[in-house]
Each structure stands twice: as C-alpha cells, then as structure tokens.
Design an enzyme around this catalytic site. Structure first.
Site: not given
Ligand code: GLN
Length: 304
Positions: A63, A66, A188, A240, A258
């Site tokens: 993430s 992002k 993604y 989060y 994650v």
């Molecule tokens: N690729 C992961 C997902 O879409 C990313 C989630 C994350 O790092 N929180 O669930």
C-alpha cells in the site's frame, strides 16, 4: 542531529518487538516472508543516508505504492481528483466494502483499497501500462532507475484479489471506474508488488519533506500547497483505521503497507522508512510503529 546514535538506540529498544504480530498471509507469496527482520533508513535532504538493520533488504511495498500513485494522479488531474475520491479517514479496515454502498461508490480516501483502485483507474486512462508509468515515476523519486515490481507477488495477489475486484465492480456500477475492472486490478496488483528497500523508500518520500521538489533531480513534483495536502492526508489516513492512534503515538505523516514497510517524513529534514514484516491487526508493522514512536520521542522532532 545524531542519527547514528538514535538509530542504534531504536534498534536495541525495538528488539523485543521484532517478529511480534502476523505476516500478511492473504497474499500467498507474502506468507513465507521471515517475520524477524527489521530495518530502518533516514535520508536527510542533503542526501545523507543513515541506516540500521535490514535497511538494504528489498520487500514488497504494497500500500505504500498508493502514495506514489496518488502523487502521479494528482499531478495529472489536480483537484478534479477529489470529485471521485474523498479526503476523510475511513475508520474502517483498508479493504472494507460496507462504506462504499452507503456513500454511493465514492471511496473515503485514496489510501484505502477502494480509493487506490480509483486512482489506479485514472492512471489506466492516461497510460497504456499504468504500472510501468508508476514504476518509472517512483524510480525517479527514489533516484533508483532499476526499480521494478515482483511478478510472482503480483500474480499471487491477482489470483486472490476477489475482494478488490468486488470493490472495483461495485464502484463501476456507480460510474466511478472508467476502465475494465480486470485491467485496473491487474495494474493495481503490479504496482502493489513493487520491490524497494528502506533506503529507496526514505529517498522516495523526501520530496514531500522538501516542499514538493525532488531533492535528487531538482524536479518539481508537486507545488508546495499540494505537497502539504498529501502529507496531511498521510497523517489522517495513511495508516488505515489506526491513523488516529498512529498520529497520537508518532506525530508524523506516514504511509504503511502490508509488506511491513512504513514511510514517514519530517518536513524540512528527512524521509524515513522502517520495515519489519510482522503486522498488527490494523495491517501496520508492529515493530515499525514502535520504532517511529521512539524516533519522534528520542529526537524530540515531529510535526507537533
Ligand atoms: N495489495 C494489498 C491489497 O490490496 C495492499 C494492502 C495494504 O498494503 N494495506 O490488499
């Protein structure tokens, strides 16, 4: 600032926390990562690199991508971006579906999965291979042209991405996804699978600590006001549904993934990255969160 001494102190203090928590296993390829690893890097705006532990070990940024996707989309779309994605903390897990229905397919913010899927959709509208555009863009921020994504991790997530696909279809039913769902999910998963180490990532967020200008190339990535806004979003939404607690404990704009990485920045001073794969229930690295909390306490520096 004696970053060397501070990093050594953090390394010693964080030791009992390393490996506490659970490695993300819903992406099968990540389930096998050794949890007892810890690295941290600080890159100051003069380019000085300070590291401890496994700071050179590459990991899946997940993430954290992002943040780079949002930066690129914000460059392209400007404030029209906010017509499709909100700017409020979600108070829900990063992969939650429930809020989307109540809020008519407009994700709360760009750092939850639904929001990042809309951002990726914008990139897919602009680039034939959005993931490659994002890899190159992130490589410039990190001053590392050799960056790439891990095709095995991407394929592993793609095979199990039912939840993200559900969100994407749902948003498409509200008209908030313009490209085919499969194309957006593919891009993604690939950009989530970018591999970087702590030094790469600390370098890559330094432009936000530097008022929006890439310190390594001199290129203006965002104007100062936009850089301020993205940093504010990191503070309120970057970790989060634990973002409130994280701001309380750490007091820095940050974005986690994650894979166990967390990037943070100290405006005017440095980019920071910490990595340790075992996660708290929120999805944030446990030892990483503790390390950043100790960093701001030991240095007496935060945004507050
Ligand atoms: N690729 C992961 C997902 O879409 C990313 C989630 C994350 O790092 N929180 O669930």
């Amino acid at each position: 600032m004696d970053y060397r001494g501070i990093l050594d102190t953090i390394h010693a203090e964080v030791a009992p926390h390393v490996g506490v928590g659970r490695v993300a296993s819903y992406i099968p390829e990540l389930a096998g990562v050794e949890p007892a690893q810890f690295g941290m890097a600080i890159v100051d705006l003069a380019g000085g690199v300070h590291t401890v532990g496994d700071a050179r070990v590459p990991f899946s940024i997940q993430s954290i991508s992002k943040l780079f996707g949002l930066t690129l989309a914000f460059q392209l779309a400007g404030d029209t971006l906010w017509e499709r994605v909100g700017r409020e903390p979600s108070g829900n897990p990063f992969n939650s579906l429930v809020q989307l229905e109540r809020e008519n397919g407009k994700p709360r913010n760009p750092f939850i999965n639904a929001g990042a899927l809309v951002v990726t959709d914008m990139l897919c509208s602009r680039y034939t291979h959005a993931e490659n555009a994002l890899v190159q863009f992130t490589g410039r921020l990190a001053a590392n042209p050799a960056l790439d994504y891990d095709a095995r991790v991407a394929a592993s997530e793609l095979r199990t991405s039912h939840r993200n696909a559900a969100m994407a279809h749902f948003m498409k039913s509200f008209g908030n996804l313009h490209n085919p769902v499969d194309a957006v999910i593919d891009a993604y998963c690939k950009h989530c699978a970018i591999r970087m180490n702590c030094i790469d990532l600390a370098r890559a967020v330094a432009f936000l600590a530097n008022g929006g200008t890439n310190p390594w190339t001199g290129e203006r990535v965002l104007d100062a006001s936009s850089a301020k806004r993205l940093s504010a979003l990191m503070l309120t939404c970057g970790t989060y549904d634990a973002a409130g607690d994280f701001a309380f404990r750490v007091g820095l704009p940050a974005k986690s993934g994650v894979g166990g990485g967390i990037v943070a920045l100290l405006p005017g001073e440095c980019g920071i990255c910490v990595w340790s794969p075992a996660l708290e229930d929120s999805g944030n690295s446990h030892a990483g969160s503790v390390a950043l909390e100790r960093f701001t306490d030991l240095t007496g520096r935060s945004i507050f």
